[in-house]
Design an enzyme around this catalytic site. Structure first.
Site, PDB file in Angstrom:
ATOM      1  N   ASP A 159      89.637  -8.472 -28.922  1.00 34.65           N
ATOM      2  CA  ASP A 159      88.559  -9.140 -28.198  1.00 34.65           C
ATOM      3  C   ASP A 159      87.799  -8.142 -27.321  1.00 34.65           C
ATOM      4  O   ASP A 159      88.390  -7.487 -26.450  1.00 34.65           O
ATOM      5  CB  ASP A 159      89.181 -10.235 -27.322  1.00 34.65           C
ATOM      6  CG  ASP A 159      88.144 -11.051 -26.569  1.00 34.65           C
ATOM      7  OD1 ASP A 159      86.985 -10.602 -26.440  1.00 34.65           O
ATOM      8  OD2 ASP A 159      88.506 -12.139 -26.102  1.00 34.65           O
ATOM      9  N   ASP A 195      77.902 -14.463 -32.919  1.00 30.72           N
ATOM     10  CA  ASP A 195      78.120 -15.859 -33.310  1.00 30.72           C
ATOM     11  C   ASP A 195      77.199 -16.761 -32.475  1.00 30.72           C
ATOM     12  O   ASP A 195      77.217 -16.705 -31.253  1.00 30.72           O
ATOM     13  CB  ASP A 195      79.582 -16.240 -33.068  1.00 30.72           C
ATOM     14  CG  ASP A 195      80.503 -15.536 -34.058  1.00 30.72           C
ATOM     15  OD1 ASP A 195      80.269 -15.634 -35.273  1.00 30.72           O
ATOM     16  OD2 ASP A 195      81.442 -14.856 -33.608  1.00 30.72           O
TER      17      ASP A 195
HETATM   18  C1  SAM Z   1      78.090 -13.703 -36.871  1.00 28.57           C
HETATM   19  S1  SAM Z   1      79.131 -12.350 -37.082  1.00 28.57           S
HETATM   20  C2  SAM Z   1      77.996 -10.967 -37.262  1.00 28.57           C
HETATM   21  C3  SAM Z   1      78.636  -9.790 -37.921  1.00 28.57           C
HETATM   22  C4  SAM Z   1      77.697  -8.575 -38.157  1.00 28.57           C
HETATM   23  N1  SAM Z   1      77.260  -8.004 -36.912  1.00 28.57           N
HETATM   24  C5  SAM Z   1      76.529  -8.932 -39.011  1.00 28.57           C
HETATM   25  O1  SAM Z   1      75.390  -8.924 -38.505  1.00 28.57           O
HETATM   26  O2  SAM Z   1      76.746  -9.199 -40.207  1.00 28.57           O
HETATM   27  C6  SAM Z   1      79.767 -12.085 -35.464  1.00 28.57           C
HETATM   28  C7  SAM Z   1      81.012 -11.229 -35.443  1.00 28.57           C
HETATM   29  O3  SAM Z   1      81.416 -11.014 -34.102  1.00 28.57           O
HETATM   30  C8  SAM Z   1      82.818 -11.015 -34.041  1.00 28.57           C
HETATM   31  N2  SAM Z   1      83.205 -11.358 -32.660  1.00 28.57           N
HETATM   32  C9  SAM Z   1      82.865 -12.478 -31.984  1.00 28.57           C
HETATM   33  N3  SAM Z   1      83.375 -12.460 -30.745  1.00 28.57           N
HETATM   34  C10 SAM Z   1      84.043 -11.294 -30.627  1.00 28.57           C
HETATM   35  C11 SAM Z   1      84.814 -10.712 -29.579  1.00 28.57           C
HETATM   36  N4  SAM Z   1      84.959 -11.340 -28.409  1.00 28.57           N
HETATM   37  N5  SAM Z   1      85.373  -9.515 -29.795  1.00 28.57           N
HETATM   38  C12 SAM Z   1      85.232  -8.877 -30.990  1.00 28.57           C
HETATM   39  N6  SAM Z   1      84.508  -9.386 -32.023  1.00 28.57           N
HETATM   40  C13 SAM Z   1      83.934 -10.572 -31.842  1.00 28.57           C
HETATM   41  C14 SAM Z   1      83.226 -12.065 -35.062  1.00 28.57           C
HETATM   42  O4  SAM Z   1      84.544 -11.874 -35.539  1.00 28.57           O
HETATM   43  C15 SAM Z   1      82.197 -11.858 -36.153  1.00 28.57           C
HETATM   44  O5  SAM Z   1      82.644 -10.994 -37.170  1.00 28.57           O
END
Ligand code: SAM
Length: 223
Positions: free
Chosen positions: A108, A131
């Site tokens: 995280d 997200d």
């Molecule tokens: C909607 S996806 C976008 C992925 C990529 N950046 C793209 O544009 O294809 C958002 C990503 O953020 C990651 N994520 C969300 N909250 C996070 C956190 N607190 N720490 C690490 N990763 C996180 C999720 O696992 C996910 O893979």
């Protein structure tokens, strides 16, 4: 242990790892993934005196990460992601392209930022298609909001940038509002940023474009 409240900005998505991702995860994790810990990272020694360190939050499959890193070999890229198949995919890409300027933390980002990243140490922060949490009752799970945004800004060097992109109109408006009212940051543009030509297309951007979503970009700099 830091007791500050974290945003629960993700759910661990199910999704099988492909054989290539599994192999990469098993064989390359030791080499490129930094274990989560409560000690500040020494970027100078990890990356052998990089020209600058860029944090990418939620790199997904690493679409942007590996392309940007290969175009900027003197810079260092720290990718933070909780989605294991994505970590496997980026590891595979790192190895196939022979990249040495990427490290991954599978954890995280809220905790990684507080425990592992020295204050005022980053040249840039990339947040591509975070997200969106579209339901109103879930807006509290959106990553780009206070007080986390101030924590992010405090980890930039003066002059360092925060660059975000989203395909959700109302999240874009929310980002513009919180970024504009943050006292540590200033907008490089009047409003939303011009598209940065060097930013590669990502998986989630492609999904948004297929649904005819508009892309908004935001580019702010630490004062
Ligand atoms: C909607 S996806 C976008 C992925 C990529 N950046 C793209 O544009 O294809 C958002 C990503 O953020 C990651 N994520 C969300 N909250 C996070 C956190 N607190 N720490 C690490 N990763 C996180 C999720 O696992 C996910 O893979």
């Amino acid at each position: 242990m830091d007791e500050r409240k974290s945003i629960k900005s993700y759910v661990i998505r199910k999704g099988r790892m492909s054989p290539a991702q599994q192999t990469a995860y098993r064989e390359l994790k030791q080499k490129w993934v930094l274990p989560y810990g409560e000690t500040l990272l020494d970027f100078e020694s990890i990356f052998s005196s990089p020209e600058g360190v860029v944090l990418e939050i939620g790199f997904g499959m690493g679409d942007a990460t590996h392309q940007i890193a290969s175009e900027n070999p003197g810079k260092a890229y720290l990718g933070v992601e909780v989605h294991k198949p994505g970590v496997g995919k980026l590891l595979d890409r790192i190895e196939k392209r022979g990249l040495t300027n990427i490290r991954i933390v599978e954890h995280d980002v809220c905790e990684v930022l507080r425990s592992m990243i020295p204050p005022s140490s980053l040249e840039g922060i990339h947040i591509f298609f975070p997200d969106p949490w579209p339901k109103k009752k879930h807006h509290k799970r959106r990553l780009i909001q206070e007080p986390f945004l101030t924590e992010l800004a405090e980890h930039l060097k003066p002059g360092g940038y925060l660059y975000a992109a989203t395909d959700w109109d109302d999240y874009a408006e929310q980002m513009l509002e919180v970024l504009s009212t943050n006292g540590l940051l200033e907008n490089r543009y009047q409003d939303f940023a011009d598209p940065q030509k060097w930013r590669p297309l990502t998986n989630f951007e492609q999904k948004g474009l297929k649904k005819s979503h508009r892309i908004h970009e935001l580019y702010f700099v630490r004062k």
